[in-house]
Design an enzyme around this catalytic site. Structure first.
Site, short mmCIF file in Angstrom:
data_model
loop_
_atom_site.label_atom_id
_atom_site.label_comp_id
_atom_site.label_asym_id
_atom_site.label_seq_id
_atom_site.Cartn_x
_atom_site.Cartn_y
_atom_site.Cartn_z
N ARG A 134 -32.58 39.19 35.40
CA ARG A 134 -31.58 39.90 36.03
C ARG A 134 -30.31 39.34 35.34
NH1 ARG A 134 -34.11 39.49 40.66
NH2 ARG A 134 -35.40 41.39 41.19
N LYS A 156 -21.57 45.27 23.41
CA LYS A 156 -22.56 46.43 23.52
C LYS A 156 -23.95 45.63 22.94
CE LYS A 156 -20.40 49.85 21.28
NZ LYS A 156 -20.40 51.29 20.86
N GLU A 198 -17.43 48.37 6.83
CA GLU A 198 -16.72 48.51 8.29
C GLU A 198 -15.64 47.51 8.22
OE1 GLU A 198 -18.11 50.46 10.74
OE2 GLU A 198 -20.21 50.58 10.35
N LYS A 240 -10.78 44.26 16.55
CA LYS A 240 -11.89 44.60 17.52
C LYS A 240 -11.65 43.98 19.00
CE LYS A 240 -16.53 46.19 18.65
NZ LYS A 240 -17.88 46.69 17.92
N GLU A 250 -15.81 51.54 26.66
CA GLU A 250 -15.70 52.54 25.72
C GLU A 250 -15.26 53.93 26.55
OE1 GLU A 250 -17.75 52.50 21.79
OE2 GLU A 250 -19.12 53.84 23.17
N ARG A 254 -11.67 53.04 21.91
CA ARG A 254 -12.72 52.68 20.93
C ARG A 254 -13.10 53.70 20.23
NH1 ARG A 254 -17.59 48.81 22.57
NH2 ARG A 254 -16.38 47.11 23.50
N ASN A 258 -15.02 54.99 15.44
CA ASN A 258 -16.04 55.90 14.93
C ASN A 258 -15.61 56.64 13.53
OD1 ASN A 258 -18.06 55.40 16.80
ND2 ASN A 258 -17.15 56.48 18.22
N HIS A 261 -17.97 57.95 11.06
CA HIS A 261 -19.36 57.80 11.50
C HIS A 261 -19.82 59.10 11.81
CE1 HIS A 261 -18.50 53.65 11.72
NE2 HIS A 261 -19.80 53.27 12.25
N HIS A 265 -23.36 59.39 10.21
CA HIS A 265 -24.51 59.75 11.07
C HIS A 265 -25.10 61.01 10.35
CE1 HIS A 265 -22.79 56.96 14.74
NE2 HIS A 265 -23.69 56.42 13.99
N HIS A 280 -26.41 51.81 6.84
CA HIS A 280 -25.42 52.52 7.69
C HIS A 280 -23.90 52.45 7.18
CE1 HIS A 280 -22.90 53.40 11.38
NE2 HIS A 280 -22.50 52.21 11.13
N1 LIG Z 1 -23.59 46.25 19.20
C1 LIG Z 1 -22.62 46.78 18.42
O1 LIG Z 1 -21.54 47.14 18.96
C2 LIG Z 1 -23.10 47.34 17.04
C3 LIG Z 1 -22.31 47.77 16.19
C4 LIG Z 1 -22.59 48.13 14.82
C5 LIG Z 1 -24.02 48.05 14.54
N2 LIG Z 1 -24.88 47.70 15.33
C6 LIG Z 1 -26.28 47.43 15.25
O2 LIG Z 1 -26.43 46.51 14.11
C7 LIG Z 1 -27.61 46.85 13.47
C8 LIG Z 1 -27.39 46.70 11.95
O3 LIG Z 1 -26.94 45.17 11.95
P1 LIG Z 1 -27.04 44.42 10.23
O4 LIG Z 1 -26.34 45.43 9.31
O5 LIG Z 1 -26.65 43.14 10.60
O6 LIG Z 1 -28.58 44.70 10.00
P2 LIG Z 1 -29.73 43.56 10.25
O7 LIG Z 1 -29.82 42.82 11.36
O8 LIG Z 1 -30.99 44.48 10.03
O9 LIG Z 1 -29.60 42.71 8.93
C9 LIG Z 1 -29.75 43.22 7.66
C10 LIG Z 1 -30.85 42.48 6.86
O10 LIG Z 1 -30.51 41.23 6.35
C11 LIG Z 1 -31.13 40.11 6.59
N3 LIG Z 1 -30.31 39.07 6.95
C12 LIG Z 1 -29.48 38.76 7.94
N4 LIG Z 1 -28.66 37.80 7.79
C13 LIG Z 1 -28.92 37.44 6.51
C14 LIG Z 1 -28.49 36.06 5.86
N5 LIG Z 1 -27.61 35.41 6.40
N6 LIG Z 1 -29.06 35.83 4.67
C15 LIG Z 1 -30.01 36.81 3.87
N7 LIG Z 1 -30.42 37.82 4.78
C16 LIG Z 1 -29.81 38.02 6.01
C17 LIG Z 1 -31.98 40.81 7.76
O11 LIG Z 1 -33.16 39.89 7.91
C18 LIG Z 1 -32.14 42.22 7.65
O12 LIG Z 1 -33.37 42.18 6.89
C19 LIG Z 1 -28.01 48.31 13.88
O13 LIG Z 1 -29.07 48.22 14.61
C20 LIG Z 1 -26.87 48.77 14.58
O14 LIG Z 1 -27.13 49.76 15.55
C21 LIG Z 1 -24.54 47.34 16.81
ZN LIG Z 2 -20.71 51.30 12.00
#
Ligand SMILES: NC(=O)c1ccc[n+]([C@@H]2O[C@H](COP(=O)([O-])OP(=O)(O)OC[C@H]3O[C@@H](n4cnc5c(N)ncnc54)[C@H](O)[C@@H]3O)[C@@H](O)[C@H]2O)c1
Ligand SMILES: [Zn+2]
Length: 384
Positions: A134, A156, A198, A240, A250, A254, A258, A261, A265, A280
Site C-alpha cells: 500500500r 507520475k 524535451e 517543471k 495535472e 501542466r 504537451n 506532443h 504522438h 519519443h
Molecule cells: N512519468 C513521467 O512524467 C514521464 C514523462 C516522460 C516520459 N515518461 C516515460 O519515460 C519512458 C522513456 O524514458 P527514457 O527515454 O529514459 O527511455 P528508457 O528508460 O527506455 O531508456 C532508453 C534506453 O537507454 C538505456 N540507458 C538508460 N540510461 C543509460 C545510460 N546512462 N547509459 C547507457 N544506456 C542507458 C536504457 O537501457 C534504454 O535502452 C517512456 O516509457 C515514457 O512513457 C514518463
Molecule cells: Zn514527452
C-alpha cells in the site's frame, strides 16, 4: 521553488539543488557529476536503512556497482531487481515480475525503492513503490537526459495497457531525485538527442532566454560539456518543479508541457511506437516544428520564430520533417495523422485543442484549431 546554492555561488563541480515545493510531499533534486556515488550518504541522511534497487540490464552493467558501493559504504542494506530494457517492461507482466521479486526479498513498509535508469525504470519502479504494501517511499536516480529533466520530476508513475501508454498508474512523489550528469556519458547519442528535444521544449514554452542560451550552448551540451548539461538540467527541473507545484495532479497549467506532443504522438502511433524508427523525443522535435509552423501559418507567431526552431533542431541533429527515408521507408499520410489526432484529442465542431505559440517562449493552449488549417499544414509537411 528555491535553489541553493545559486549557480553563481556554487563552486565549480558542486552539485546544485532544486527544491520541489509540495508541502509534506516536497523533495530535492540534486544535480551534478558524481552524485550517484553520494547516494548512500544522502539516503542515510533521510533515515533510509534498507533499499531495493530497480534497474535495467543495460544500466546495471554500466552503473550499478557505483550505487551498490555507495550504499554499502553508508551501511544501507540493499537488494536488486534487474529488469529487461525497453518499453515492453512497463507492462502488467513486467510489473508482476517486479512486485513478486520485491515481495520474495521480504520488503517491509520501511524499505525504499531506488529506481536507477531511464523513464521506463522510473515509471515502473515508481508505480511498484506506490502499490507495494500500500505504498513505499522511492528515490529516483535518472540515467537518461529525458528522465533527468522530465519523467523523474512530476510524480507520475505508470505502466502501459494494450489500450495505450501510461494508462495504469498513480501519482506518487519521490523522496529524492539524484540526477548525475556523468551518467549521460554512456548514453547513446540518439537517446541523448531525444532527451534534448524535451530540454528545448521548456525554452519554447515560456523561456525565450533559455532557448537563446540553447542556441549557443546546445551543441557543446550534446558533445559532453558538463557545466552546460548541469545548467540545462537545473533550468528544466526548476521549470517543471514550478508547474508541478502549481498543478500536482495535472488539471490545468501542466497542459503546456504537451507542446509538440499531439503531433508527436500521432507520428509515433503511425510507426507502431517502434523506437528503432522514431524515438519519443524525436517525434516531439518534429511535433514542435509543426506546432510553430501551424502557429506561423495562422498568423499567431512570426515566421522567423518558426524558422529558428527548425534551424536549431537541424543544427543539433534532430529530425524536423516527415521524409520517409528517415523512417525505414515508411511515410505518413494526412488522413492517417488526422485520424490519430482525432482519437488523441477531443474534437468539437471540427475544431481541436492544441498547444500553439505566439512566438518562442510564448506557448498557449488553443481550444479551436480548425481542421482545415491543420490539414493544410500536414499536406505541406507530408509533401516536403
Ligand atoms: N512519468 C513521467 O512524467 C514521464 C514523462 C516522460 C516520459 N515518461 C516515460 O519515460 C519512458 C522513456 O524514458 P527514457 O527515454 O529514459 O527511455 P528508457 O528508460 O527506455 O531508456 C532508453 C534506453 O537507454 C538505456 N540507458 C538508460 N540510461 C543509460 C545510460 N546512462 N547509459 C547507457 N544506456 C542507458 C536504457 O537501457 C534504454 O535502452 C517512456 O516509457 C515514457 O512513457 C514518463
Ligand atoms: Zn514527452
Amino acid at each position: 521553488v528555491t535553489r541553493a546554492p545559486a549557480r553563481d555561488e556554487a563552486a565549480d563541480g558542486d552539485p546544485e539543488l532544486v527544491r520541489v515545493e509540495l508541502g509534506a510531499r516536497g523533495f530535492d533534486i540534486v544535480v551534478g557529476a558524481g552524485v550517484l556515488a553520494e547516494a548512500g550518504a544522502r539516503l542515510k541522511a533521510l533515515g533510509i536503512r534498507r533499499a531495493v534497487i530497480v534497474t535495467d540490464e543495460t544500466v546495471a552493467a554500466l552503473h550499478l556497482p557505483a550505487l551498490t558501493g555507495s550504499l554499502a559504504r553508508a551501511g544501507i542494506r540493499h537488494d536488486r531487481v534487474i529488469v529487461p530494457p525497453g518499453e515492453a517492461t512497463k507492462s502488467f507482466d513486467g510489473l508482476e515480475h517486479l512486485m513478486e521479486s520485491m515481495l520474495a526479498l521480504g520488503i517491509e513498509r520501511s524499505t525504499v525503492v531506488v529506481a536507477l535508469g531511464g523513464g521506463v525504470v522510473g515509471d515502473l519502479a515508481g508505480f511498484a513503490a506506490a502499490i507495494a504494501l500500500r505504498g513505499l517511499d522511492y528515490v529516483q536516480i535518472p540515467s537518461t537526459l529525458l528522465a533527468q529533466i522530465d519523467s523523474s520530476v512530476g510524480g507520475k508513475t505508470a505502466i502501459d495497457s494494450r489500450h495505450g501508454k501510461n494508462l495504469i498508474g498513480a501519482f506518487h512523489q519521490p523522496r529524492l531525485v539524484l540526477a548525475d550528469t556523468a551518467l549521460l556519458d554512456t548514453l547513446p547519442r540518439r537517446e541523448l538527442l531525444a532527451g534534448y528535444a524535451e530540454v528545448a521544449k521548456y525554452g519554447l514554452i515560456d523561456d525565450a532566454a533559455f532557448f537563446a542560451w540553447l542556441e549557443q550552448n546546445g551543441v557543446p551540451l550534446i558533445a559532453g560539456d558538463e557545466a552546460a548539461r548541469r545548467h540545462a538540467i537545473v533550468a528544466c527541473c526548476r521549470a517543471k518543479a514550478r508547474v508541478v507545484a502549481l498543478d500536482e495532479r495535472e488539471s490545468g497549467p501542466r497542459a503546456l508541457l504537451n507542446l509538440g506532443h499531439t503531433f508527436g504522438h500521432a507520428l509515433e502511433a503511425e510507426l507502431d511506437f517502434r523506437p528503432d524508427l522514431l524515438l519519443h523525443g524525436e517525434a516531439v522535435a518534429i511535433g514542435m516544428v509543426m506546432a510553430f509552423d501551424l502557429s506561423a501559418s495562422l498568423g499567431l507567431a512570426p515566421a522567423a520564430d518558426a524558422a529558428r526552431v527548425r534551424r536549431h533542431f537541424e543544427a543539433v541533429g534532430l529530425p524536423t520533417g516527415l521524409g520517409a527515408a528517415q523512417f525505414g521507408g515508411r511515410g505518413f499520410t494526412v488522413d492517417g495523422l488526422i485520424e490519430r489526432m482525432r482519437r488523441d484529442k477531443k474534437v468539437r465542431d471540427g475544431r481541436m485543442a492544441f498547444v500553439l505559440a505566439r512566438g518562442i517562449g510564448r506557448a498557449f493552449l488553443s481550444q479551436d484549431v480548425e481542421i482545415d488549417a491543420l490539414r493544410a499544414l500536414l499536406e505541406r509537411a507530408v509533401a516536403a
